[in-house]
Design a protein around this motif. Structure first.
Motif, PDB file in Angstrom:
ATOM      1  N   ILE A  10       0.842  -1.196   0.000  1.00  0.00           N
ATOM      2  CA  ILE A  10       0.000   0.000   0.000  1.00  0.00           C
ATOM      3  C   ILE A  10       0.876   1.245   0.000  1.00  0.00           C
ATOM      4  N   ARG A  11       0.346   2.316  -0.581  1.00  0.00           N
ATOM      5  CA  ARG A  11       0.938   3.643  -0.388  1.00  0.00           C
ATOM      6  C   ARG A  11       0.108   4.294   0.702  1.00  0.00           C
ATOM      7  N   ARG A  12       0.737   4.545   1.834  1.00  0.00           N
ATOM      8  CA  ARG A  12       0.032   5.073   2.992  1.00  0.00           C
ATOM      9  C   ARG A  12      -0.607   6.421   2.681  1.00  0.00           C
ATOM     10  N   ALA A  13      -1.831   6.608   3.148  1.00  0.00           N
ATOM     11  CA  ALA A  13      -2.539   7.859   2.927  1.00  0.00           C
ATOM     12  C   ALA A  13      -1.952   8.995   3.759  1.00  0.00           C
ATOM     13  N   ASP A  14      -1.374   8.677   4.922  1.00  0.00           N
ATOM     14  CA  ASP A  14      -0.892   9.738   5.812  1.00  0.00           C
ATOM     15  C   ASP A  14       0.459  10.315   5.419  1.00  0.00           C
ATOM     16  N   ASN A  15       1.355   9.511   4.821  1.00  0.00           N
ATOM     17  CA  ASN A  15       2.678  10.041   4.498  1.00  0.00           C
ATOM     18  C   ASN A  15       3.146   9.725   3.074  1.00  0.00           C
ATOM     19  N   GLY A  16       2.358   8.984   2.305  1.00  0.00           N
ATOM     20  CA  GLY A  16       2.706   8.671   0.923  1.00  0.00           C
ATOM     21  C   GLY A  16       3.758   7.601   0.739  1.00  0.00           C
ATOM     22  N   TRP A  18       5.383   3.832   0.580  1.00  0.00           N
ATOM     23  CA  TRP A  18       4.961   2.475   0.257  1.00  0.00           C
ATOM     24  C   TRP A  18       5.405   1.549   1.376  1.00  0.00           C
ATOM     25  N   GLU A  19       4.493   0.695   1.830  1.00  0.00           N
ATOM     26  CA  GLU A  19       4.771  -0.284   2.885  1.00  0.00           C
ATOM     27  C   GLU A  19       3.910  -1.513   2.648  1.00  0.00           C
ATOM     28  N   LEU A  20       4.238  -2.586   3.344  1.00  0.00           N
ATOM     29  CA  LEU A  20       3.373  -3.746   3.358  1.00  0.00           C
ATOM     30  C   LEU A  20       2.189  -3.415   4.271  1.00  0.00           C
ATOM     31  N   PRO A  21       0.998  -3.956   4.003  1.00  0.00           N
ATOM     32  CA  PRO A  21      -0.146  -3.642   4.861  1.00  0.00           C
ATOM     33  C   PRO A  21       0.064  -4.165   6.275  1.00  0.00           C
ATOM     34  N   GLY A  22      -0.530  -3.480   7.244  1.00  0.00           N
ATOM     35  CA  GLY A  22      -0.418  -3.919   8.633  1.00  0.00           C
ATOM     36  C   GLY A  22      -0.999  -2.888   9.566  1.00  0.00           C
ATOM     37  N   GLY A  23      -0.895  -3.176  10.850  1.00  0.00           N
ATOM     38  CA  GLY A  23      -1.425  -2.243  11.820  1.00  0.00           C
ATOM     39  C   GLY A  23      -1.354  -2.787  13.227  1.00  0.00           C
ATOM     40  N   VAL A  24      -2.151  -2.201  14.098  1.00  0.00           N
ATOM     41  CA  VAL A  24      -2.137  -2.523  15.519  1.00  0.00           C
ATOM     42  C   VAL A  24      -3.225  -3.550  15.824  1.00  0.00           C
ATOM     43  N   LEU A  25      -2.866  -4.531  16.639  1.00  0.00           N
ATOM     44  CA  LEU A  25      -3.830  -5.552  17.045  1.00  0.00           C
ATOM     45  C   LEU A  25      -4.867  -4.973  18.004  1.00  0.00           C
ATOM     46  N   GLU A  41      -8.845  -4.649   5.717  1.00  0.00           N
ATOM     47  CA  GLU A  41      -9.245  -3.246   5.892  1.00  0.00           C
ATOM     48  C   GLU A  41      -8.472  -2.315   4.966  1.00  0.00           C
ATOM     49  N   GLU A  42      -7.180  -2.532   4.824  1.00  0.00           N
ATOM     50  CA  GLU A  42      -6.339  -1.607   4.060  1.00  0.00           C
ATOM     51  C   GLU A  42      -6.336  -1.864   2.569  1.00  0.00           C
ATOM     52  N   THR A  43      -6.638  -3.119   2.150  1.00  0.00           N
ATOM     53  CA  THR A  43      -6.473  -3.468   0.738  1.00  0.00           C
ATOM     54  C   THR A  43      -7.692  -4.071   0.061  1.00  0.00           C
ATOM     55  N   GLY A  44      -8.656  -4.595   0.843  1.00  0.00           N
ATOM     56  CA  GLY A  44      -9.791  -5.299   0.256  1.00  0.00           C
ATOM     57  C   GLY A  44      -9.501  -6.746  -0.070  1.00  0.00           C
ATOM     58  N   GLU A  82      -6.770   4.486   5.031  1.00  0.00           N
ATOM     59  CA  GLU A  82      -5.353   4.324   5.374  1.00  0.00           C
ATOM     60  C   GLU A  82      -4.453   4.134   4.162  1.00  0.00           C
ATOM     61  N   SER A  83      -5.020   3.771   3.020  1.00  0.00           N
ATOM     62  CA  SER A  83      -4.212   3.476   1.832  1.00  0.00           C
ATOM     63  C   SER A  83      -4.641   4.309   0.636  1.00  0.00           C
ATOM     64  N   ALA A  84      -3.715   5.094   0.106  1.00  0.00           N
ATOM     65  CA  ALA A  84      -3.990   5.920  -1.073  1.00  0.00           C
ATOM     66  C   ALA A  84      -3.872   5.111  -2.360  1.00  0.00           C
ATOM     67  N   ALA A  85      -3.131   4.000  -2.305  1.00  0.00           N
ATOM     68  CA  ALA A  85      -2.967   3.116  -3.458  1.00  0.00           C
ATOM     69  C   ALA A  85      -2.699   1.710  -2.950  1.00  0.00           C
TER      70      ALA A  85
END
Length: 130
Positions: A10-16, A18-25, A41-44, A82-85
């Motif tokens: 994903i390209r993060r919406a907050d800072n642009g 590119w990262e692998l999808p993830g987050g907080v449990l 949630e981030e990618t569908g 959370e994801s712009a792309a």
């Protein structure tokens, strides 16, 4: 990771970045459950978790990330708040587009060694003390 070797990013919406999808449990979630939820949630894309491939600590922020190798089983790519792309990238594209501290997570996931344990400063790997 798809059968053709491409990895979901994903390209993060907050800072642009590119990262692998993830987050907080969530408090009640097991790591594998949280991984499936965050990717969806981030990618569908719906995934099955295969195995833990690495543990990464951001020394500057005190955050520990568990990284799992997954494979897609359903859904379709879409962006979120959370994801712009969302894109399926080659390992070479990941290395070129992501900071070292994040690209190494893919390199480690491709390895049959592991899981790897690494520390970083948010951008670069930090050499481990002897």
């Amino acid at each position: 990771m798809r059968d053709d070797g491409r990895v979901l990013a994903i390209r993060r919406a907050d800072n642009g970045h590119w990262e692998l999808p993830g987050g907080v449990l969530e408090l009640e979630e097991a790591p594998e459950e949280g991984t499936r939820r965050e990717v969806l949630e981030e990618t569908g894309v719906e995934v099955v978790v295969d195995r833990l491939t690495g543990v990464y600590k951001n020394m500057a922020r005190g955050i520990v990330a568990l990284v799992f190798r997954c494979r897609p089983v359903g859904g379709s790519e879409r962006t979120s708040v959370e994801s712009a792309a969302v894109a399926w990238l080659t390992p070479e594209e990941v290395t070129a587009m992501m900071a070292e501290a994040y690209a190494v997570r893919l390199t480690d996931a491709l390895s049959h060694d592991g899981p790897r344990v690494r520390i970083h400063d948010g951008q670069r790997l930090v050499p481990e003390a002897a």
